[in-house]
Structures are given as structure tokens and as C-alpha cells.
Design an enzyme around this catalytic site. Sequence first.
Site, PDB file in Angstrom:
ATOM      1  N   GLY A  11       1.101  18.363  -4.423  1.00  0.00           N
ATOM      2  CA  GLY A  11       1.261  17.156  -3.598  1.00  0.00           C
ATOM      3  C   GLY A  11       2.477  17.297  -2.694  1.00  0.00           C
ATOM      4  O   GLY A  11       3.176  18.318  -2.716  1.00  0.00           O
ATOM      5  N   ASP A  32      -1.972  20.512 -11.314  1.00  0.00           N
ATOM      6  CA  ASP A  32      -2.463  19.547 -10.328  1.00  0.00           C
ATOM      7  C   ASP A  32      -3.996  19.628 -10.330  1.00  0.00           C
ATOM      8  O   ASP A  32      -4.553  20.711 -10.151  1.00  0.00           O
ATOM      9  CB  ASP A  32      -1.914  19.906  -8.926  1.00  0.00           C
ATOM     10  CG  ASP A  32      -2.059  18.755  -7.943  1.00  0.00           C
ATOM     11  OD1 ASP A  32      -1.064  18.398  -7.295  1.00  0.00           O
ATOM     12  OD2 ASP A  32      -3.176  18.199  -7.837  1.00  0.00           O
ATOM     13  N   SER A 126      10.264   4.990  -7.937  1.00  0.00           N
ATOM     14  CA  SER A 126      10.178   4.516  -6.551  1.00  0.00           C
ATOM     15  C   SER A 126      11.056   3.298  -6.338  1.00  0.00           C
ATOM     16  O   SER A 126      11.228   2.488  -7.243  1.00  0.00           O
ATOM     17  CB  SER A 126       8.714   4.151  -6.263  1.00  0.00           C
ATOM     18  OG  SER A 126       8.628   3.309  -5.150  1.00  0.00           O
ATOM     19  N   TYR A 151       0.653  -0.364  -7.945  1.00  0.00           N
ATOM     20  CA  TYR A 151       1.323   0.953  -7.868  1.00  0.00           C
ATOM     21  C   TYR A 151       2.765   0.805  -8.346  1.00  0.00           C
ATOM     22  O   TYR A 151       3.217   1.529  -9.232  1.00  0.00           O
ATOM     23  CB  TYR A 151       1.292   1.493  -6.432  1.00  0.00           C
ATOM     24  CG  TYR A 151       2.386   2.510  -6.184  1.00  0.00           C
ATOM     25  CD1 TYR A 151       3.572   2.147  -5.549  1.00  0.00           C
ATOM     26  CD2 TYR A 151       2.241   3.817  -6.642  1.00  0.00           C
ATOM     27  CE1 TYR A 151       4.590   3.075  -5.360  1.00  0.00           C
ATOM     28  CE2 TYR A 151       3.258   4.742  -6.458  1.00  0.00           C
ATOM     29  CZ  TYR A 151       4.428   4.357  -5.814  1.00  0.00           C
ATOM     30  OH  TYR A 151       5.446   5.270  -5.636  1.00  0.00           O
ATOM     31  N   LYS A 155       5.042   2.191 -11.835  1.00  0.00           N
ATOM     32  CA  LYS A 155       6.347   2.863 -11.834  1.00  0.00           C
ATOM     33  C   LYS A 155       7.326   2.130 -12.756  1.00  0.00           C
ATOM     34  O   LYS A 155       8.101   2.730 -13.488  1.00  0.00           O
ATOM     35  CB  LYS A 155       6.907   2.964 -10.409  1.00  0.00           C
ATOM     36  CG  LYS A 155       6.137   3.919  -9.522  1.00  0.00           C
ATOM     37  CD  LYS A 155       6.125   5.338 -10.084  1.00  0.00           C
ATOM     38  CE  LYS A 155       5.363   6.299  -9.202  1.00  0.00           C
ATOM     39  NZ  LYS A 155       5.275   7.657  -9.801  1.00  0.00           N
ATOM     40  N   PHE A 180      13.254   6.393  -1.898  1.00  0.00           N
ATOM     41  CA  PHE A 180      13.056   5.389  -0.868  1.00  0.00           C
ATOM     42  C   PHE A 180      11.884   5.892  -0.022  1.00  0.00           C
ATOM     43  O   PHE A 180      10.809   6.132  -0.613  1.00  0.00           O
ATOM     44  CB  PHE A 180      14.391   5.096  -0.189  1.00  0.00           C
ATOM     45  CG  PHE A 180      15.188   4.197  -1.106  1.00  0.00           C
ATOM     46  CD1 PHE A 180      15.702   4.689  -2.313  1.00  0.00           C
ATOM     47  CD2 PHE A 180      15.340   2.850  -0.830  1.00  0.00           C
ATOM     48  CE1 PHE A 180      16.375   3.856  -3.216  1.00  0.00           C
ATOM     49  CE2 PHE A 180      16.022   2.004  -1.720  1.00  0.00           C
ATOM     50  CZ  PHE A 180      16.525   2.514  -2.911  1.00  0.00           C
ATOM     51  N   PRO A 297       0.355  -7.490   4.265  1.00  0.00           N
ATOM     52  CA  PRO A 297       0.625  -8.083   2.944  1.00  0.00           C
ATOM     53  C   PRO A 297       1.276  -7.047   2.020  1.00  0.00           C
ATOM     54  O   PRO A 297       0.887  -5.879   2.020  1.00  0.00           O
ATOM     55  CB  PRO A 297      -0.768  -8.474   2.421  1.00  0.00           C
ATOM     56  CG  PRO A 297      -1.644  -8.539   3.622  1.00  0.00           C
ATOM     57  CD  PRO A 297      -1.078  -7.582   4.637  1.00  0.00           C
ATOM     58  N   ASP A 299       4.379  -6.006   2.122  1.00  0.00           N
ATOM     59  CA  ASP A 299       5.580  -5.342   2.667  1.00  0.00           C
ATOM     60  C   ASP A 299       6.843  -6.091   2.255  1.00  0.00           C
ATOM     61  O   ASP A 299       6.880  -7.324   2.355  1.00  0.00           O
ATOM     62  CB  ASP A 299       5.506  -5.325   4.196  1.00  0.00           C
ATOM     63  CG  ASP A 299       4.789  -4.087   4.698  1.00  0.00           C
ATOM     64  OD1 ASP A 299       4.293  -4.098   5.825  1.00  0.00           O
ATOM     65  OD2 ASP A 299       4.718  -3.103   3.936  1.00  0.00           O
TER      66      ASP A 299
HETATM   67  C1  WQD Z   1       7.037   1.429   6.205  1.00  0.00           C
HETATM   68  C2  WQD Z   1       7.124   0.345   7.268  1.00  0.00           C
HETATM   69  C3  WQD Z   1       5.194  -1.068   7.402  1.00  0.00           C
HETATM   70  C4  WQD Z   1       2.321   1.816   8.950  1.00  0.00           C
HETATM   71  C5  WQD Z   1       6.321   3.660   0.908  1.00  0.00           C
HETATM   72  C6  WQD Z   1       5.334   4.307   0.004  1.00  0.00           C
HETATM   73  C7  WQD Z   1       5.586   3.959  -1.443  1.00  0.00           C
HETATM   74  C8  WQD Z   1       7.033   4.129  -1.805  1.00  0.00           C
HETATM   75  C9  WQD Z   1       7.939   3.369  -0.843  1.00  0.00           C
HETATM   76  C10 WQD Z   1       7.559   6.201  -2.906  1.00  0.00           C
HETATM   77  C11 WQD Z   1       6.566  -0.999   6.780  1.00  0.00           C
HETATM   78  C12 WQD Z   1       5.397  -0.289   8.699  1.00  0.00           C
HETATM   79  C13 WQD Z   1       3.490   1.259   8.458  1.00  0.00           C
HETATM   80  C14 WQD Z   1       1.815   1.403  10.215  1.00  0.00           C
HETATM   81  C15 WQD Z   1       3.673  -0.101  10.430  1.00  0.00           C
HETATM   82  N1  WQD Z   1       7.426   5.488  -1.787  1.00  0.00           N
HETATM   83  N2  WQD Z   1       4.151   0.308   9.203  1.00  0.00           N
HETATM   84  N3  WQD Z   1       2.523   0.451  10.918  1.00  0.00           N
HETATM   85  O1  WQD Z   1       5.384   0.451   2.576  1.00  0.00           O
HETATM   86  O2  WQD Z   1       7.796   1.223   2.591  1.00  0.00           O
HETATM   87  O3  WQD Z   1       6.049   2.287   1.048  1.00  0.00           O
HETATM   88  O4  WQD Z   1       7.628   3.859   0.484  1.00  0.00           O
HETATM   89  O5  WQD Z   1       7.305   5.895  -4.007  1.00  0.00           O
HETATM   90  O6  WQD Z   1       4.798   4.857  -2.208  1.00  0.00           O
HETATM   91  O7  WQD Z   1       4.059   3.882   0.364  1.00  0.00           O
HETATM   92  O8  WQD Z   1       6.068   2.703   3.555  1.00  0.00           O
HETATM   93  O9  WQD Z   1       5.461   3.946   5.592  1.00  0.00           O
HETATM   94  O10 WQD Z   1       3.738   2.389   4.557  1.00  0.00           O
HETATM   95  O11 WQD Z   1       5.700   1.411   5.706  1.00  0.00           O
HETATM   96  O12 WQD Z   1       4.283  -0.964  11.080  1.00  0.00           O
HETATM   97  O13 WQD Z   1       0.753   1.871  10.709  1.00  0.00           O
HETATM   98  O14 WQD Z   1       6.311   0.727   8.380  1.00  0.00           O
HETATM   99  O15 WQD Z   1       4.791  -2.400   7.672  1.00  0.00           O
HETATM  100  O16 WQD Z   1       7.375  -2.035   7.333  1.00  0.00           O
HETATM  101  P1  WQD Z   1       6.358   1.547   2.456  1.00  0.00           P
HETATM  102  P2  WQD Z   1       5.153   2.668   4.866  1.00  0.00           P
END
Ligand code: WQD
Length: 346
Positions: A11, A32, A126, A151, A155, A180, A297, A299
Site C-alpha cells: 500500500g 498484503d 490516524s 473508519y 482506529k 495527519f 459530510p 469533514d
Molecule cells: C482534505 C480536505 C476536503 C477532495 C484523510 C484520510 C484519512 C486520514 C486523515 C490517515 C478536506 C477537501 C478533498 C476534493 C476537496 N488519514 N477536498 N475536494 O478528509 O482530511 O482525511 O486524512 O489516516 O484516512 O482520508 O483528507 O484529502 O479527503 O480532504 O475540497 O475533491 O480537502 O473537504 O477539507 P481528510 P482529504
Amino acid sequence: MKKILVTGGCGYIGGHTIVDLIANGFEVISVDDLSRGSLRMLQGIEKIVGKPVKNYKVNLCDADDTETIFIENPDIAGIIHFAAYKSVPESVQSPLNYYRNNIDSLVNVLQCAANYKVNNFVFSSSCSVYGNTTTLPVEETAPLAEPESPYARTKQIGEAICRDLAKQNPDFNVTLLRYFNPVGAHPTVLIGELQEKPENLVPVITQTAIGKRAEMTVFGTDYPTRDGSCVRDYIHVMDIANAHTKALQYTLAGENTTNCDVFNLGTGNGVTVLELIKAFEKVSGEKLNYIIGDRRPGDVVEVYANNAKARALLDWDIKYNLDQMMDTAWRWEQAMKKEAARISMN
Ligand code: WQD
């Protein structure tokens, strides 16, 4: 040469961590089942490290198959457990799949670690365990809020299971690493994030810039932040990878002051979605085609790390800045396009 078992080694973060472990003198075996990981990742790893890396194609939810790895490798000195499903929206759609896969696999690996006395265990956690935290930058001691998704809850449960085992067995050293937002690719761009239909921001940006997607949506610019878009702590995947090597060295050397420690892996810098887009456009020279849409939703508004503990205790530091994150992500996307073109010509 100490042997480390990396679960989820094919991965994104697992693959980059294998490269860093080998660069730091460890022998590595991967497990894996390739349901999310890919052999393409393994091929890239082998090109970078210049030698074969063994991968057991095993579903860790099968206890007997998991045990064969430990029977064949009685010299495993430590385990880094990445193997899990990690899509926030997918977990909302199929919570039971997430509980079964992420918890069963963890319990099987921990059971083998106990039976075969593998006493150094790093758990991939996470920042999503913090939920919508209000204290920023967030510290490891912050109370864990109600998770925003199944998810994130897997964790939280995973961390609790590790903590209970550490309480039961003082010889078992567990390190919980809370990521992060990992982004970017290895500087050679022989490996990177492989997702056909990503939902994470950075691969969505690079796919839009290269023309795989017509446009992208910024999910909301009406948040109470400096420019209205959400704030995250983006960190280069190689910095995340090196933290795993450091965490293992920390417990293998017996430097850990407790047998269950938790560390934030972030840069400490909060960056908004619009700022990240600007950084990408500056580095790539591409104008990004995006529209402003509704909030997504689940976020959280703003989250970024206090990383002082990891920097102090793990002797770890951030080596890559935001421009380098954007540069490697973009070069990786371009490399994938060239590779696809080569394959289609054959
Ligand atoms: C970041 C920002 C979206 C897509 C991730 C992983 C999760 C965890 C934490 C490890 C948000 C915005 C996104 C798009 C957008 N990591 N966005 N348009 O939600 O912080 O979570 O990090 O464990 O597993 O998923 O990351 O990159 O999806 O979103 O505006 O097409 O970008 O709304 O504000 P997120 P993300």
C-alpha cells in the site's frame, strides 16, 4: 540485520516505509492480500532498494494463514501494522466491512505477536481519532472525540486494543502513530499513491491537472477559517515513513519510557484547501480547473499537529516542505501517465 514484518506493505504508506526501513539497514518481509495494495508498488520498491522484497499474499482475517508467516519467520523482531481499509466515505457506506476487516486482521496479527513473542509493534493510527477537536495544534493528550466515521472508530478501537495488551504484558512494546494527511511520492517517483478513483485532495488535484478528471470541487469555502476552506496538516509520505523506522529503533533500543506510547505525525503547519491548490499551481505551472461546491459530510473544519513529542523522543524531523510534496505528487502523476502510454503501445 533485524527482520521486520510490514503488513499492508504493498500500500501507499506501507510501501514507502519498506523503502525507508531497508535504507536504514533492516530486513523486511511484507504481507498484503493485494485487495487494496498492488504488485506495482512492490516492483517499484524493488527497483529503488535494488533487491527483491518478499510479499506474502495473505488475508490477515484468516488466522491460520496469518500464523504461517510467523512459523516461516521465527526471527521477526518487530511488526508495523498498516493493513486496513482507509476510505472515510466507504466506511460510512459499509461499516461492518470496516469493523470486520480492520479489527479481525489486527487481532490475528496481535495474537501471533503474543504467541511468537514478537514484542515490538507499531500501529498505524490516524489524526481522525481526535474527531472535531477544538484545541489546536492538537497534542497526543487531547481527549478523543466521537469519531466522524466508522473508519476513524476502527482506529480508536485499534488503539484501545493495543493499550490493553501493553497493560497485560509489560514486555510488549507498542507505539501508536497518528498520521495527519500523508501526500506526495518517493523522489524517484518509482512509487506513489495508486488509486484509480481517489477521494483524497492531492491525488484529485493531480488527476485534474493531468486531464484524467475534467474538474474538481472544493468542498466548501464557508468555514470559519482564514479563507473559508478547511485546514489540514499535509505531510510528505517519506517523512511519515521515516517516523516508522525511528519508532522501531526507539523500542528495539529500549529507549521507550513506557510500553505504550502515542505520537502525532504531522508538520505542525495548517494549510487550507485553497492555499494547497495555489501551492500546486505554483510548483506545477498548471492552472487548476476547480469549482466551489457544498461542504462534504464528515469533514472536520481544522486539524493540525503539535509534533514536538515525536521530534523530541523519536529523534525525528520533517525533511520535506509543501512545495516538495506538490512536486513529487505531480511528477508521480506524470510518471503514471507515461507508463500507461507505454503499456497501451505494447
Ligand atoms: C482534505 C480536505 C476536503 C477532495 C484523510 C484520510 C484519512 C486520514 C486523515 C490517515 C478536506 C477537501 C478533498 C476534493 C476537496 N488519514 N477536498 N475536494 O478528509 O482530511 O482525511 O486524512 O489516516 O484516512 O482520508 O483528507 O484529502 O479527503 O480532504 O475540497 O475533491 O480537502 O473537504 O477539507 P481528510 P482529504
